[in-house]
Design a protein around this motif. Structure first.
Motif, mmCIF file in Angstrom:
data_model
loop_
_atom_site.group_PDB
_atom_site.id
_atom_site.type_symbol
_atom_site.label_atom_id
_atom_site.label_comp_id
_atom_site.label_asym_id
_atom_site.label_seq_id
_atom_site.Cartn_x
_atom_site.Cartn_y
_atom_site.Cartn_z
ATOM 1 N N SER A 80 -6.354 -2.921 7.153
ATOM 2 C CA SER A 80 -5.149 -2.488 6.441
ATOM 3 C C SER A 80 -3.952 -3.394 6.709
ATOM 4 O O SER A 80 -3.043 -3.471 5.868
ATOM 5 C CB SER A 80 -4.810 -1.043 6.826
ATOM 6 O OG SER A 80 -4.550 -0.937 8.216
ATOM 7 N N THR A 81 -3.947 -4.086 7.845
ATOM 8 C CA THR A 81 -2.809 -4.959 8.161
ATOM 9 C C THR A 81 -2.772 -6.198 7.259
ATOM 10 O O THR A 81 -1.750 -6.883 7.181
ATOM 11 C CB THR A 81 -2.856 -5.404 9.634
ATOM 12 O OG1 THR A 81 -4.066 -6.140 9.869
ATOM 13 C CG2 THR A 81 -2.829 -4.189 10.550
ATOM 14 N N LYS A 82 -3.879 -6.495 6.589
ATOM 15 C CA LYS A 82 -3.934 -7.669 5.715
ATOM 16 C C LYS A 82 -3.705 -7.309 4.249
ATOM 17 O O LYS A 82 -3.938 -8.133 3.368
ATOM 18 C CB LYS A 82 -5.274 -8.373 5.881
ATOM 19 C CG LYS A 82 -5.486 -8.931 7.289
ATOM 20 C CD LYS A 82 -6.811 -9.661 7.399
ATOM 21 C CE LYS A 82 -7.003 -10.225 8.810
ATOM 22 N NZ LYS A 82 -8.304 -10.936 8.949
ATOM 23 N N PHE A 83 -3.261 -6.066 4.006
ATOM 24 C CA PHE A 83 -2.988 -5.622 2.640
ATOM 25 C C PHE A 83 -1.498 -5.346 2.476
ATOM 26 O O PHE A 83 -0.829 -4.866 3.398
ATOM 27 C CB PHE A 83 -3.807 -4.375 2.299
ATOM 28 C CG PHE A 83 -5.236 -4.690 1.939
ATOM 29 C CD1 PHE A 83 -5.657 -4.651 0.623
ATOM 30 C CD2 PHE A 83 -6.160 -5.044 2.924
ATOM 31 C CE1 PHE A 83 -6.964 -4.949 0.288
ATOM 32 C CE2 PHE A 83 -7.464 -5.343 2.598
ATOM 33 C CZ PHE A 83 -7.873 -5.303 1.275
ATOM 34 N N THR A 84 -0.999 -5.632 1.281
ATOM 35 C CA THR A 84 0.427 -5.494 0.975
ATOM 36 C C THR A 84 0.644 -4.294 0.064
ATOM 37 O O THR A 84 -0.022 -4.178 -0.983
ATOM 38 C CB THR A 84 0.950 -6.758 0.276
ATOM 39 O OG1 THR A 84 0.669 -7.898 1.096
ATOM 40 C CG2 THR A 84 2.440 -6.652 0.027
ATOM 41 N N PRO A 85 1.580 -3.379 0.408
ATOM 42 C CA PRO A 85 1.849 -2.238 -0.476
ATOM 43 C C PRO A 85 2.362 -2.699 -1.844
ATOM 44 O O PRO A 85 3.070 -3.702 -1.961
ATOM 45 C CB PRO A 85 2.927 -1.450 0.284
ATOM 46 C CG PRO A 85 2.760 -1.855 1.715
ATOM 47 C CD PRO A 85 2.331 -3.289 1.678
ATOM 48 N N THR A 86 1.975 -1.960 -2.871
ATOM 49 C CA THR A 86 2.392 -2.269 -4.238
ATOM 50 C C THR A 86 2.471 -0.968 -5.028
ATOM 51 O O THR A 86 2.141 0.108 -4.510
ATOM 52 C CB THR A 86 1.402 -3.244 -4.898
ATOM 53 O OG1 THR A 86 1.912 -3.649 -6.167
ATOM 54 C CG2 THR A 86 0.039 -2.601 -5.087
#
Length: 448
Positions: A80-86
């Motif tokens: 999850s740390t490698k994903f960006t909220p959108t």
């Protein structure tokens, strides 16, 4: 991509569609009861989709802390740390009070962008979806069939209707003329009924209560329908074919009378096994060539991998589909013969008709035409040269080749079902070979 699904519910699940290869479906029955959960995962066991039905009535207050999605990211094999909220774009069916989304890349395929969409109700997940470039919004995008697909469906339905009506007409004429094999037709109809019922019971999702009773009634009704259909086709095709092509019914009549140790019966079974194996090889080669030209891979039906019950259900299905399809094919060939009056012209146009019908399907048209012509030449040759019994065995062999996910890697998760099918077919071949020899030696003794 290949995926596996799992469903659970606080109440008994009962499918609305009763057919071969169908128990409970991914969307059958529709998830409506609070607490129902549906998950999908890839071949590595990573979660790709989760849908849950929230409570219909819930008085609990909204949570103060945000939903922690890390456990679901871990279940999906993602960091999850490698994903960006959108901003969310995909709407779940379930009700929710919190909805979010992220973008990132696939760890297995660097550079491939994916989205993760999620929704929750009172900090309980009701939706989690890993969306790749291949994912489409299927609930809002209709799949438009091509002209070829529509034409194939129209021709297929028309052939079925004409075949059933013509069969009923010939049965009436044969009964009036007293030219029917009533005993053989009854045996075959009873066989189709019992094997169909066994297949449906093996495939079915069983439960306690009245739902099981209604399931049995529907399975019994379907088995009666197929038993009557097979009886009808045999009553229609046997008398005229026995007069026109008597050599095609010799081994079939002996097998139907229980003479399984007859050398002619055994030799025709061997011919059917060999021809069916060739049809499977042609189908596999055509699939690989289609893949080379960019066609999408297909894993076929994987339900037979769920356990021994489903695997035996697949075998039982092949045991009833093969004679039904063989007799229908024989009857259609006979109808061609009535119109064309010449055996060679009948065989030629029959091959061209079947090949043109198959060419309307998916894949490269020239590959489909070539493989279909080759396969239908073998199909028609076996039908006219060896007869109905060899055709039934050929259909059983080729059907199993497409029904089961066969592999040469016997240590893989498909190895068990491959060995089951192999044991059945090889066992039939060895037994038939011994009977066909009629107690003769394979190699004569060499003197000196």
């Amino acid at each position: 991509p290949l995926s596996f699904w799992y469903r659970e519910s606080p109440v008994n699940l009962q499918g609305t569609i009763l057919a071969f290869n169908r128990g409970i479906g991914l969307y059958d029955p529709q998830a409506r009861i609070a607490g129902e959960i549906t998950t999908q995962s890839d071949v590595h066991g990573h979660l790709t989709n989760l849908e849950a039905v929230p409570p219909q009535r819930d008085d609990s207050p909204p949570p103060k802390d945000p939903m922690n999605w890390d456990p679901l990211f871990q279940a999906a094999g993602l960091d999850s740390t490698k994903f960006t909220p959108t901003d969310p774009q995909w709407q779940p069916l379930a009700g929710w009070d919190s909805r979010t989304a992220w973008t990132g890349t696939m760890p297995e395929v660097p550079g491939t962008n994916i989205r993760v969409e999620a929704a929750s109700w009172r900090n309980r997940p009701v939706y989690f979806d890993v969306i790749g470039p291949w994912t489409r919004p299927w609930r809002q995008q209709r799949i438009e069939r091509t002209f070829d697909e529509k034409l194939q469906q129209i021709i297929g339905i028309s052939v079925i209707i004409v075949t059933v009506i013509a069969a009923a007409f010939f049965v009436r004429a044969n009964l009036r003329a007293g030219r029917v094999d009533r005993k053989g037709a009854f045996r075959l109809g009873a066989y189709a009924f019992s094997v169909t019922l066994a297949a449906l019971l093996l495939f079915g999702h069983h439960q306690s209560g009245m739902g099981e009773f209604f399931f049995f009634i529907r399975a019994f009704s379907n088995a009666c329908f197929l038993g009557v259909l097979v009886w009808l086709l045999y009553m229609a095709v046997e008398p005229p074919v026995r007069r026109r092509w008597p050599q095609t019914m010799i081994s079939w009549s002996r097998a139907l009378a229980g003479r399984f140790q007859d050398p002619i019966v055994a030799s025709h079974v061997l011919a059917g096994l060999g021809a069916g194996s060739i049809l499977v090889i042609i189908s596999v080669l055509a699939t690989y060539v289609n893949l080379h030209y960019g066609d999408s891979p297909s894993a076929g039906y994987l339900g037979t991998l769920l356990g021994i019950r489903q695997a035996l259900g697949g075998i039982a299905q092949a045991l009833v589909v093969a004679p039904a399809f063989a007799m229908a094919s024989f009857f259609i060939l006979f109808l061609f013969r009535l119109v064309l009056r010449r055996d060679w012209l009948t065989a030629l146009l029959y091959i061209l008709f079947l090949s043109a019908f198959a060419a309307l399907g998916e894949g490269n048209v020239w590959i489909q035409v070539g493989s279909s012509i080759l396969g239908n030449i073998i199909f028609t040759t076996v039908l006219l040269r060896y007869g109905l019994l060899a055709n039934v065995v050929m259909m059983f062999t080729s059907y199993n080749g497409g029904q089961f996910p066969i592999t040469l890697d016997l240590g893989s998760w498909r190895g068990g079902i491959t060995m089951l099918v192999g044991v059945i077919l090889i066992g039939c071949a060895i037994y038939s070979f011994r009977i066909a020899l009629a107690h003769r030696k394979v190699f004569n003794d060499i003197d000196g």
